[in-house]
Motif scaffolding. Structure first.
Motif: not given
Lengths: 100, 476
Positions: A54, A56, B379-382, B385-386, B433
């Motif tokens: 998804m 962010t 999406q790369v940001r997600t 974060i993961d 993040v």
């Protein structure tokens, strides 16, 4: 190998129009090279597989932060807020005519 | 040796009447005057600062409460709305703007008796890594006038090291507190996103903008954060601070019970070998002091800069659309109609970097490119974060350099914006993040300071400050 994006002068002029910027000829030449290089750099994201993730847009985890629908006094008066306006008339901000 | 003692000590002496706020303000203003050639400060706030100092001294005489920061002078980056001077964000388009209200951070500091004495230089609208993008002047590095102080909070970092005030406020969107702190040899604290209200701060990239202190010590940074961290009705993205606050306390000192991960990606190719050696020496000292240190890998980190330079300009292009010459700020006098007014005002009022970012942002958000650039970056940001979340399951903190180099010569990257952007390569991921991070001085190479960066999980600011104060002591 990073595929090269090349913004033409017409592309730059179109972006400038959308962003309400009027550029000089030398700015158009400069930005066409520089923005192409920056877009070339960010191309590296293209090869990353993130289709299942998804997007962010914020990191707080907060949703629908509400407040009471009351008028609140934060200090500045309308006169304070109008003080910085380039032109005012009768307690309003005066702007150029919008319709010809 | 600084002319200022610890912030808490200064305030205590003012509270007891042993120091006069009026003298502290005069001392700060004189130091600013004496160091004008560094171009760290855009404007001083003399009248209001002196009036507030006298009021505080009078209250002390009457035995009235004066606050935790009573009489402590400070300098705010000029993108904070303040009374008593213009607020320009170092941009021509805001020249002459007098704020009708103050930012929440300034209000909270004033409520505790701190006194804003000056506004610090920055890259216009905080767009940059060196202050060379200021529309007014370039700040010089306190250690070498031919070098940049870092940016965008370069004036804030330089002012602290030039001893103009006990602390300064900065903003950090992609490294703008930590990088100048590293280049100037200051402590720079970037809180968890949302911990400090952004109300009354000129917006850059709203999803990563945070506010924090630049100081000489971790203890001072903690004292300032403790005052400015709060939920604020004027900023819907603010979060509740930790219950125990942020001032340092002894129970935070158990270094040996914490596990620290050294970020492999920040210690590999691209880092100056001398900076790497300096950080490795610090790691050795920490190990000797009993810290458990392991190497960790966050494989997507090399993508963070590309991700940031899509998301940041996108938000910038949106946030800067408000500067249209109609309500406040510069308005072109020769415009004949509304469209003309927008075009002429923005073309003359914005500097080159603001225009560049507005156009990149406009491009990545435009129909046909949105999915390929903006959505992809989100999406790369997600993914980032993961990876951070997963890494923090195995270690308590992360460690690495703040920047891959020390301060560079003024003008070095003037004709290559991409090279300038690469300066931020070790700071931007933290902003994407939303986690807290701090840069602390880790010695010098050829007289130029090196910054060591420590990173914690979201909402662990208190632990991070506790660790940083230990690390500061051990590597000093």
């Amino acid at each position: 190998m990073i595929p090269m994006v090349k913004l033409s002068h017409e592309d730059v002029l179109k972006l400038a129009r959308l962003a309400r910027l009027q550029l000089t000829d030398s700015e158009v030449t400069q930005f066409s090279g520089e923005i192409s290089a920056i877009l070339g750099y960010v191309e590296q994201l293209k090869s990353v597989d993130v289709d299942s993730l998804m997007p962010t847009s914020q990191v707080t985890g907060l949703t629908n932060v509400m407040r009471k629908d009351d008028m609140q006094n934060y200090g500045p008066t309308p006169a304070d807020l109008l003080k910085n306006a380039p032109a005012t008339k009768d307690g309003h901000i005066k702007v150029n005519r919008m319709l010809a | 040796m600084s002319q200022w003692s610890a912030i808490a000590d200064i305030a205590e002496k003012v509270q007891k009447g042993e120091l006069k706020a009026e003298n502290l303000v005069a001392q700060a203003l004189k130091t600013i005057e004496d160091n004008q050639d560094f171009s760290a400060v855009i404007a001083t706030i003399e009248d209001r600062a002196k009036e507030r100092a006298i009021e505080i001294d009078n209250r002390v005489e009457r035995n009235e409460a004066v606050g935790r920061l009573a009489g402590v002078p400070f300098i705010a980056k000029d993108n904070f709305l303040t009374f008593g001077s213009e607020t320009t964000a170092a941009s021509n388009i805001l020249k002459g703007f007098e704020a009708p209200y103050q930012s929440t951070a300034i209000q909270r500091l004033e409520a505790e008796g701190a006194i804003c004495v000056a506004k610090a230089n920055l890259d216009a609208f905080a767009h940059g890594s060196s202050t060379e993008n200021s529309d007014f002047m370039t700040t010089k590095n306190p250690h070498d006038k031919t070098k940049v102080p870092g940016g965008s909070s370069g004036g804030s970092a330089a002012s602290v090291i030039l001893d103009m005030a006990p602390f300064a406020l900065g903003t950090d969107t992609g490294g703008s507190i930590r990088l100048p702190a590293a280049f100037c040899g200051a402590v720079g604290y970037k809180p968890t996103y949302g911990l400090v209200s952004r109300s009354g701060v000129v917006a850059m990239a709203s999803s990563t903008d945070v506010i924090g202190p630049l100081t000489r010590t971790v203890e001072d940074a903690a004292v300032v954060l403790d005052v400015i961290a709060a939920k604020d009705a004027l900023d819907g993205t603010t979060i509740e601070p930790e219950g125990d606050g942020y001032a340092l306390s002894p129970e935070l000192s158990a270094l040996s019970s914490k596990k620290i991960g050294v970020i492999k990606e920040y210690m590999s190719d691209g880092i100056d070998v001398k900076v790497k050696a300096q950080i490795e020496a610090a790691i050795t000292k920490l190990k000797d002091a009993g810290a458990e240190i392991v190497e960790v890998s966050l494989p997507s980190l090399p993508l963070a800069l590309a991700c940031y330079y899509i998301i940041c300009p996108a938000e910038v292009s949106s946030n800067l659309s408000r500067y249209d010459g109609q309500r406040y700020g510069f308005s072109h006098p020769e415009a004949k109609n509304l469209d003309d007014s927008y075009n002429l005002t923005r073309s003359e009022g914005f500097g080159t970097e603001a225009k560049r970012r507005i156009m990149i942002g406009t491009y990545v958000l435009s129909s046909g490119y949105y999915d390929a650039y903006y959505k992809k970056a989100q999406q790369v940001r997600t993914k980032l974060i993961d990876e951070f979340n997963k890494t923090f399951e195995t270690v308590d903190f992360l460690l690495g350099p703040t920047a891959p180099m020390t301060a560079f010569e003024i003008g070095k990257h003037a004709n290559d914006p991409l090279e300038m952007y690469l300066t931020d390569i070790m700071t931007v991921a933290v902003n994407l993040v939303g986690v807290p991070a701090i840069s602390i001085p880790a010695g010098k190479i050829d007289n130029m300071p090196v910054g060591l960066q420590l990173i914690a999980p979201q909402h662990k600011d208190r632990d991070l400050l506790g660790l940083a104060s230990q690390v500061e002591r051990i590597i000093a």
